[in-house]
Design a protein around this motif. Structure first.
Motif, PDB file in Angstrom:
ATOM      1  N   ILE A 152       0.854  -1.188   0.000  1.00  0.00           N
ATOM      2  CA  ILE A 152       0.000   0.000   0.000  1.00  0.00           C
ATOM      3  C   ILE A 152       0.893   1.242   0.000  1.00  0.00           C
ATOM      4  N   LEU A 153       0.674   2.123  -0.961  1.00  0.00           N
ATOM      5  CA  LEU A 153       1.385   3.395  -1.022  1.00  0.00           C
ATOM      6  C   LEU A 153       0.405   4.482  -0.607  1.00  0.00           C
ATOM      7  N   THR A 154       0.724   5.220   0.447  1.00  0.00           N
ATOM      8  CA  THR A 154      -0.236   6.204   0.928  1.00  0.00           C
ATOM      9  C   THR A 154       0.475   7.319   1.687  1.00  0.00           C
ATOM     10  N   ARG A 155      -0.327   8.208   2.259  1.00  0.00           N
ATOM     11  CA  ARG A 155       0.158   9.297   3.097  1.00  0.00           C
ATOM     12  C   ARG A 155      -0.888   9.555   4.172  1.00  0.00           C
ATOM     13  N   ILE A 156      -0.513  10.317   5.190  1.00  0.00           N
ATOM     14  CA  ILE A 156      -1.475  10.674   6.220  1.00  0.00           C
ATOM     15  C   ILE A 156      -2.088  12.025   5.869  1.00  0.00           C
ATOM     16  N   SER A 157      -3.279  12.280   6.351  1.00  0.00           N
ATOM     17  CA  SER A 157      -3.912  13.570   6.103  1.00  0.00           C
ATOM     18  C   SER A 157      -3.109  14.683   6.752  1.00  0.00           C
ATOM     19  N   GLY A 158      -2.929  15.744   6.010  1.00  0.00           N
ATOM     20  CA  GLY A 158      -2.250  16.934   6.509  1.00  0.00           C
ATOM     21  C   GLY A 158      -2.851  18.127   5.824  1.00  0.00           C
ATOM     22  N   ARG A 159      -1.990  18.968   5.234  1.00  0.00           N
ATOM     23  CA  ARG A 159      -2.506  20.102   4.466  1.00  0.00           C
ATOM     24  C   ARG A 159      -3.274  19.618   3.239  1.00  0.00           C
ATOM     25  N   THR A 160      -2.838  18.446   2.720  1.00  0.00           N
ATOM     26  CA  THR A 160      -3.620  17.773   1.682  1.00  0.00           C
ATOM     27  C   THR A 160      -4.397  16.645   2.353  1.00  0.00           C
ATOM     28  N   GLU A 161      -5.712  16.747   2.338  1.00  0.00           N
ATOM     29  CA  GLU A 161      -6.527  15.757   3.031  1.00  0.00           C
ATOM     30  C   GLU A 161      -6.599  14.451   2.242  1.00  0.00           C
ATOM     31  N   VAL A 162      -6.705  13.364   2.973  1.00  0.00           N
ATOM     32  CA  VAL A 162      -6.877  12.036   2.393  1.00  0.00           C
ATOM     33  C   VAL A 162      -8.369  11.690   2.466  1.00  0.00           C
ATOM     34  N   PRO A 163      -8.935  11.078   1.424  1.00  0.00           N
ATOM     35  CA  PRO A 163     -10.344  10.675   1.489  1.00  0.00           C
ATOM     36  C   PRO A 163     -10.624   9.797   2.714  1.00  0.00           C
ATOM     37  N   ALA A 172      -4.245   0.520   7.555  1.00  0.00           N
ATOM     38  CA  ALA A 172      -3.376  -0.265   8.433  1.00  0.00           C
ATOM     39  C   ALA A 172      -4.029  -1.582   8.843  1.00  0.00           C
ATOM     40  N   ALA A 173      -5.355  -1.636   8.804  1.00  0.00           N
ATOM     41  CA  ALA A 173      -6.063  -2.859   9.179  1.00  0.00           C
ATOM     42  C   ALA A 173      -5.672  -4.042   8.305  1.00  0.00           C
ATOM     43  N   HIS A 174      -5.161  -3.776   7.112  1.00  0.00           N
ATOM     44  CA  HIS A 174      -4.741  -4.862   6.208  1.00  0.00           C
ATOM     45  C   HIS A 174      -3.420  -5.485   6.645  1.00  0.00           C
ATOM     46  N   GLN A 175      -2.642  -4.794   7.463  1.00  0.00           N
ATOM     47  CA  GLN A 175      -1.319  -5.255   7.896  1.00  0.00           C
ATOM     48  C   GLN A 175      -0.441  -5.652   6.714  1.00  0.00           C
ATOM     49  N   ALA A 176      -0.566  -4.895   5.630  1.00  0.00           N
ATOM     50  CA  ALA A 176       0.240  -5.114   4.430  1.00  0.00           C
ATOM     51  C   ALA A 176       1.592  -4.416   4.584  1.00  0.00           C
ATOM     52  N   SER A 177       2.419  -4.501   3.542  1.00  0.00           N
ATOM     53  CA  SER A 177       3.623  -3.658   3.487  1.00  0.00           C
ATOM     54  C   SER A 177       3.150  -2.254   3.144  1.00  0.00           C
ATOM     55  N   LEU A 178       3.194  -1.372   4.120  1.00  0.00           N
ATOM     56  CA  LEU A 178       2.633  -0.038   3.956  1.00  0.00           C
ATOM     57  C   LEU A 178       3.755   0.980   3.809  1.00  0.00           C
ATOM     58  N   CYS A 179       3.741   1.698   2.689  1.00  0.00           N
ATOM     59  CA  CYS A 179       4.769   2.696   2.395  1.00  0.00           C
ATOM     60  C   CYS A 179       4.144   4.075   2.570  1.00  0.00           C
ATOM     61  N   LEU A 180       4.646   4.810   3.549  1.00  0.00           N
ATOM     62  CA  LEU A 180       4.019   6.053   3.977  1.00  0.00           C
ATOM     63  C   LEU A 180       4.864   7.245   3.542  1.00  0.00           C
ATOM     64  N   TYR A 181       4.312   8.022   2.605  1.00  0.00           N
ATOM     65  CA  TYR A 181       4.989   9.198   2.063  1.00  0.00           C
ATOM     66  C   TYR A 181       4.519  10.457   2.799  1.00  0.00           C
ATOM     67  N   TYR A 240       8.443   6.165   5.125  1.00  0.00           N
ATOM     68  CA  TYR A 240       8.364   5.106   6.123  1.00  0.00           C
ATOM     69  C   TYR A 240       7.853   3.829   5.452  1.00  0.00           C
ATOM     70  N   ILE A 241       8.504   2.719   5.733  1.00  0.00           N
ATOM     71  CA  ILE A 241       7.987   1.418   5.299  1.00  0.00           C
ATOM     72  C   ILE A 241       7.677   0.614   6.547  1.00  0.00           C
ATOM     73  N   ILE A 242       6.416   0.266   6.701  1.00  0.00           N
ATOM     74  CA  ILE A 242       5.958  -0.527   7.837  1.00  0.00           C
ATOM     75  C   ILE A 242       5.573  -1.890   7.292  1.00  0.00           C
ATOM     76  N   SER A 243       6.299  -2.930   7.692  1.00  0.00           N
ATOM     77  CA  SER A 243       6.041  -4.222   7.045  1.00  0.00           C
ATOM     78  C   SER A 243       6.603  -5.389   7.832  1.00  0.00           C
ATOM     79  N   PRO A 244       5.827  -6.477   7.938  1.00  0.00           N
ATOM     80  CA  PRO A 244       6.377  -7.708   8.507  1.00  0.00           C
ATOM     81  C   PRO A 244       7.494  -8.287   7.641  1.00  0.00           C
ATOM     82  N   ALA A 245       7.572  -7.853   6.379  1.00  0.00           N
ATOM     83  CA  ALA A 245       8.621  -8.352   5.484  1.00  0.00           C
ATOM     84  C   ALA A 245      10.003  -7.872   5.892  1.00  0.00           C
TER      85      ALA A 245
END
Length: 269
Positions: A152-163, A172-181, A240-245
């Motif tokens: 999953i490639l994503t970002r957190i809401s900030g000045r640009t809001e996320v849907p 995060a509920a998917h517990q996938a390899s999450l790449c946070l920009y 940030y890469i959050i991943s069990p891998a």
């Protein structure tokens, strides 16, 4: 939203010396990670527009010696677009150089829309994204059989809001390899949302300015994600890469297993 169906003549492939705009991915920073096509274009283009805070001088050094270099870090889209359009109408080839890959967080959608509207031919040349460079540096595969098969490639809401449907806690509920920009300024919030679903000891790779001379990579447990970010004084250009891998695993792909058959190989069982 504009339909490009009637504008195909403006998005077709261009010859490297044709007047037009080439939206080029510069990769995360290492000049050696540019595509061959990007290198060829930089060597011949008449005009290069680039965000000087995101593209290192080592890449700009590959440009034609007499090319016009236009730094855009302090410019708005309303200032940048007329420059590109005017240069193309003056029969020049223009590169719009973006860090990483143009398909990710590059504001390229509105540029393509305005170029098509102005009847300016353009082409997009992909680049290596930071998550790919990070995986290579870390010597990991982000899709390990039996452990994780989704990125999953994503970002957190900030000045640009996320849907709402793409909020970090939901993904995060998917517990996938999450790449946070683009999230270092909101790292406490990010860590809290991630810890709702990932175990506290899930490895997190904190990657700052990948491919630049001052690159930093730190791997810490999720519960130390914010503390490490603050200790290293990271506020931008951080992935940030959050991943069990990122943990040592024993997973094995079926692709090369002796009991697995496919079109080009029979099973050895």
């Amino acid at each position: 939203m504009r339909d490009y169906t009637d504008d195909l003549c403006y998005v077709k492939s261009l010859h490297p010396v044709d007047p037009g705009v080439y939206i080029v991915g510069a990769g995360p920073g290492d000049p050696d990670l540019l595509t061959i096509k990007a290198q060829k274009l930089l060597a011949v283009a008449d005009v290069i527009l680039f965000a000087d805070s995101l593209v290192p001088e080592q890449i700009i050094a590959l440009c034609r010696k007499d090319a016009e270099l236009i730094r855009t870090a302090n410019q708005t889209l309303e200032e940048i677009m007329p420059l590109m359009i005017e240069r193309v109408r003056s029969h020049k080839s223009v590169i719009r150089l973006h860090s990483g890959d143009p398909s990710l967080y590059s504001a390229v959608h509105e540029q393509m829309h305005l170029l098509a509207e102005a009847k300016i031919p353009f082409e997009v040349i992909p680049g290596i994204s930071a998550f790919q460079a990070a995986a290579a540096k870390l010597k990991v595969e982000l899709t390990v059989p039996g452990l994780v098969q989704t990125i999953i490639l994503t970002r957190i809401s900030g000045r640009t809001e996320v849907p709402v449907t793409e909020e970090l806690a939901t993904l995060a509920a998917h517990q996938a390899s999450l790449c946070l920009y683009l999230s270092a300024r909101h790292v406490e919030d990010a860590e809290a949302k991630l810890r709702e679903h990932y175990p506290d000891d899930t490895p997190v790779a904190i990657c700052f300015r990948l491919g630049w001379p001052d690159e930093k990579i730190r791997v810490v447990p999720l519960k130390q994600m914010a503390d490490c970010t603050h200790q290293e004084q990271l506020v931008r250009t951080t992935l940030y890469i959050i991943s069990p891998a990122l943990s040592p695993t024993t997973g094995r792909s079926r692709l090369y297993h002796p009991e697995h058959s496919h079109l080009f190989r029979s099973s050895h069982s």
